[in-house]
Design an enzyme around this catalytic site. Structure first.
Site, PDB file in Angstrom:
ATOM      1  N   GLY A   1       0.885  -1.308  -0.220  1.00 50.62           N
ATOM      2  CA  GLY A   1       0.146   0.202   0.216  1.00 50.62           C
ATOM      3  C   GLY A   1       0.986   1.141   0.095  1.00 50.62           C
ATOM      4  O   GLY A   1       1.990   1.137  -0.782  1.00 50.62           O
TER       5      GLY A   1
ATOM      6  N   ILE B   1       2.384   2.852   2.281  1.00 51.09           N
ATOM      7  CA  ILE B   1       3.890   2.647   3.128  1.00 51.09           C
ATOM      8  C   ILE B   1       4.688   1.502   2.307  1.00 51.09           C
ATOM      9  O   ILE B   1       6.029   1.955   2.101  1.00 51.09           O
ATOM     10  CB  ILE B   1       3.528   1.765   4.635  1.00 51.09           C
ATOM     11  CG1 ILE B   1       3.000   2.920   5.484  1.00 51.09           C
ATOM     12  CG2 ILE B   1       4.877   1.392   5.262  1.00 51.09           C
ATOM     13  CD1 ILE B   1       2.399   2.382   6.773  1.00 51.09           C
TER      14      ILE B   1
ATOM     15  N   ARG C   1      -3.146  -8.887  -1.813  1.00 48.37           N
ATOM     16  CA  ARG C   1      -4.053  -9.482  -2.379  1.00 48.37           C
ATOM     17  C   ARG C   1      -4.112  -9.688  -3.968  1.00 48.37           C
ATOM     18  O   ARG C   1      -4.622 -10.761  -4.377  1.00 48.37           O
ATOM     19  CB  ARG C   1      -5.404  -8.864  -1.658  1.00 48.37           C
ATOM     20  CG  ARG C   1      -5.647  -8.878  -0.015  1.00 48.37           C
ATOM     21  CD  ARG C   1      -6.747  -8.368   0.292  1.00 48.37           C
ATOM     22  NE  ARG C   1      -6.624  -6.921   0.167  1.00 48.37           N
ATOM     23  CZ  ARG C   1      -7.556  -5.921   0.658  1.00 48.37           C
ATOM     24  NH1 ARG C   1      -8.661  -6.406   1.131  1.00 48.37           N
ATOM     25  NH2 ARG C   1      -7.167  -4.911   0.852  1.00 48.37           N
ATOM     26  N   SER C   2      -3.932  -8.657  -4.642  1.00 49.63           N
ATOM     27  CA  SER C   2      -3.883  -8.939  -5.969  1.00 49.63           C
ATOM     28  C   SER C   2      -2.391  -7.868  -6.482  1.00 49.63           C
ATOM     29  O   SER C   2      -2.286  -6.977  -5.717  1.00 49.63           O
ATOM     30  CB  SER C   2      -5.140  -8.218  -6.576  1.00 49.63           C
ATOM     31  OG  SER C   2      -5.244  -6.751  -6.168  1.00 49.63           O
TER      32      SER C   2
ATOM     33  N   ARG D   1       1.273  -4.519  12.232  1.00 46.37           N
ATOM     34  CA  ARG D   1       0.536  -4.957  13.509  1.00 46.37           C
ATOM     35  C   ARG D   1       1.155  -6.128  13.961  1.00 46.37           C
ATOM     36  O   ARG D   1       1.292  -7.052  13.399  1.00 46.37           O
ATOM     37  CB  ARG D   1      -0.961  -5.291  13.275  1.00 46.37           C
ATOM     38  CG  ARG D   1      -1.748  -3.892  13.042  1.00 46.37           C
ATOM     39  CD  ARG D   1      -1.843  -2.771  14.188  1.00 46.37           C
ATOM     40  NE  ARG D   1      -2.690  -1.718  14.149  1.00 46.37           N
ATOM     41  CZ  ARG D   1      -2.337  -0.467  13.681  1.00 46.37           C
ATOM     42  NH1 ARG D   1      -0.975  -0.408  13.391  1.00 46.37           N
ATOM     43  NH2 ARG D   1      -2.980   0.447  13.569  1.00 46.37           N
TER      44      ARG D   1
ATOM     45  N   ASP E   1       8.583  -3.001  15.274  1.00 50.70           N
ATOM     46  CA  ASP E   1       7.844  -1.798  15.903  1.00 50.70           C
ATOM     47  C   ASP E   1       6.930  -2.034  16.533  1.00 50.70           C
ATOM     48  O   ASP E   1       6.126  -1.347  17.249  1.00 50.70           O
ATOM     49  CB  ASP E   1       7.873  -0.670  14.964  1.00 50.70           C
ATOM     50  CG  ASP E   1       7.541   0.564  15.423  1.00 50.70           C
ATOM     51  OD1 ASP E   1       8.028   1.045  16.391  1.00 50.70           O
ATOM     52  OD2 ASP E   1       6.110   0.931  15.047  1.00 50.70           O
TER      53      ASP E   1
ATOM     54  N   GLU F   1       0.868  -5.508  22.939  1.00 59.41           N
ATOM     55  CA  GLU F   1       1.135  -4.157  23.389  1.00 59.41           C
ATOM     56  C   GLU F   1       0.140  -3.537  24.223  1.00 59.41           C
ATOM     57  O   GLU F   1      -1.217  -4.060  24.158  1.00 59.41           O
ATOM     58  CB  GLU F   1       1.034  -3.469  21.809  1.00 59.41           C
ATOM     59  CG  GLU F   1       2.075  -3.513  21.250  1.00 59.41           C
ATOM     60  CD  GLU F   1       1.868  -2.928  19.783  1.00 59.41           C
ATOM     61  OE1 GLU F   1       1.060  -1.855  19.769  1.00 59.41           O
ATOM     62  OE2 GLU F   1       2.330  -3.194  18.764  1.00 59.41           O
TER      63      GLU F   1
ATOM     64  N   HIS G   1       6.198   0.862  18.881  1.00 57.90           N
ATOM     65  CA  HIS G   1       5.021   1.259  18.025  1.00 57.90           C
ATOM     66  C   HIS G   1       5.242   2.671  17.855  1.00 57.90           C
ATOM     67  O   HIS G   1       4.416   3.502  17.911  1.00 57.90           O
ATOM     68  CB  HIS G   1       3.753   1.055  18.743  1.00 57.90           C
ATOM     69  CG  HIS G   1       2.806   0.790  17.698  1.00 57.90           C
ATOM     70  ND1 HIS G   1       1.610  -0.089  17.690  1.00 57.90           N
ATOM     71  CD2 HIS G   1       2.554   1.417  16.260  1.00 57.90           C
ATOM     72  CE1 HIS G   1       0.816   0.084  16.715  1.00 57.90           C
ATOM     73  NE2 HIS G   1       1.504   1.040  15.883  1.00 57.90           N
TER      74      HIS G   1
END
Length: 314
Positions: A155, A157, A177-178, A234, A258, A263, A281
């Site tokens: 995406g 990032i 995903r694609s 995450r 990170d 957490e 984080h």
């Protein structure tokens, strides 16, 4: 929005005084940054709330949405939104947004920093230097330049990480995903295939049930004993127990995290290991990013209440 018609905004996450003052110029702010205040405020004021500001970790539940019958706009401050009851919100006609892309540069910078720190053993060599240990007593570390970089989640990032990797002459592959249009990086149709190809794997995919433990023992073993893992997405995406075992047993060379499961408690299975670099984080946080995310929220909310299209809709 003028002073007379300011919508009531419920803020469910900690903010600085400066951030709150900025929001107060546009909204009547109800501040409930912890669970007891959240419950109390919803019970007393929920019927009057028209907008909610939260984040992916704190989220917004279906029951909380039901407690706010006038709610028409909800937003996650950052890019993540895994704990927002999206389907329930949409079924009630609530407009949704997040901070997609706002902190992408900061997170991408941090991802490369973690990769370099893990690969070059920067924290360990810093400690050695402070203890008077000279380089002849230390193991040589690999070079980052030219190594194959796998990006899990391409995406905003992921694309920024790929751009930075070009400066290190790293061939880049990715799994999404694609396939992405207009992307020169090599596409792999599974996480496992990407890991088998990669020397270094950076995790930048969204969290949530669909990606939980996507990086498991099989993926770590595919990355191999010379491989390095970085996670800036995450904590739930990486199986902590599998990662700890791989690092401890030498089936993975190193890692930089990170984010981690459980957490904000420290990841007990990892903190005693000397081949991992940990940050709490902080990849997406900086003063300029925080200001930009607040401005992005205000822009989205202002556009919503003016009947205009959102800047970063969900």
């Amino acid at each position: 929005m003028n002073a007379v018609s300011k919508p009531r905004l419920l803020v469910l996450i900690p903010l600085t005084d400066t951030d709150r003052a900025t929001l107060a110029a546009h909204f009547e702010v109800l501040y409930a940054p912890d669970a007891p205040q959240r419950e109390h405020t919803l019970a007393r004021e929920g019927a009057t709330v028209r907008a909610v500001l939260t984040n992916g970790t704190t989220g917004l539940t279906a029951d909380e949405i039901d407690a706010m019958p006038q709610l028409e706009f909800a937003a996650a401050l950052g890019a993540g939104y895994e704990n927002l009851a999206l389907d329930h919100a949409r079924a009630h006609g609530i407009a949704l947004s997040n901070g997609a892309g706002v902190n992408a540069d900061c997170v991408a910078d941090h991802a490369i920093a973690l990769l370099l720190a893990a690969l070059r053993a920067i924290p360990q060599f810093d400690a050695a230097c402070r203890a008077g240990v000279w380089r002849d007593a230390l193991p040589m570390r690999p070079t980052l330049t030219g190594r194959k970089l796998g990006i899990l989640g391409y995406g905003h990032i992921g694309a920024k990480i790929a751009k930075r990797a070009a400066g290190f002459d790293m061939p880049v592959g990715y799994h999404n995903r694609s396939p992405r249009d207009g992307v020169s990086a090599r596409y792999f149709d599974s996480t496992l295939a990407l890991a088998q190809w990669s020397d270094c794997l950076v995790v930048a995919t969204p969290g949530g049930a669909s990606t939980e433990h996507l990086v498991d023992r099989a993926v770590l073993d595919a990355l191999g004993p010379q491989g390095f893992l970085v996670n800036v997405s995450r904590g739930s995406v990486v199986d902590t127990a599998a990662l700890a075992a791989a690092l401890r047993e030498g089936r993975l060379a190193g890692a930089g995290l990170d984010v981690y499961e459980g957490e904000p408690e420290p990841p007990q299975a990892l903190i005693a290991l000397d081949n991992i670099v940990l940050t709490p984080h902080t990849a997406g946080t900086s003063p300029d990013v925080r200001a930009a995310t607040v401005r992005n929220f205000i822009d989205n909310a202002t556009r919503h209440f003016a009947g205009e299209a959102l800047v970063t809709p969900l």
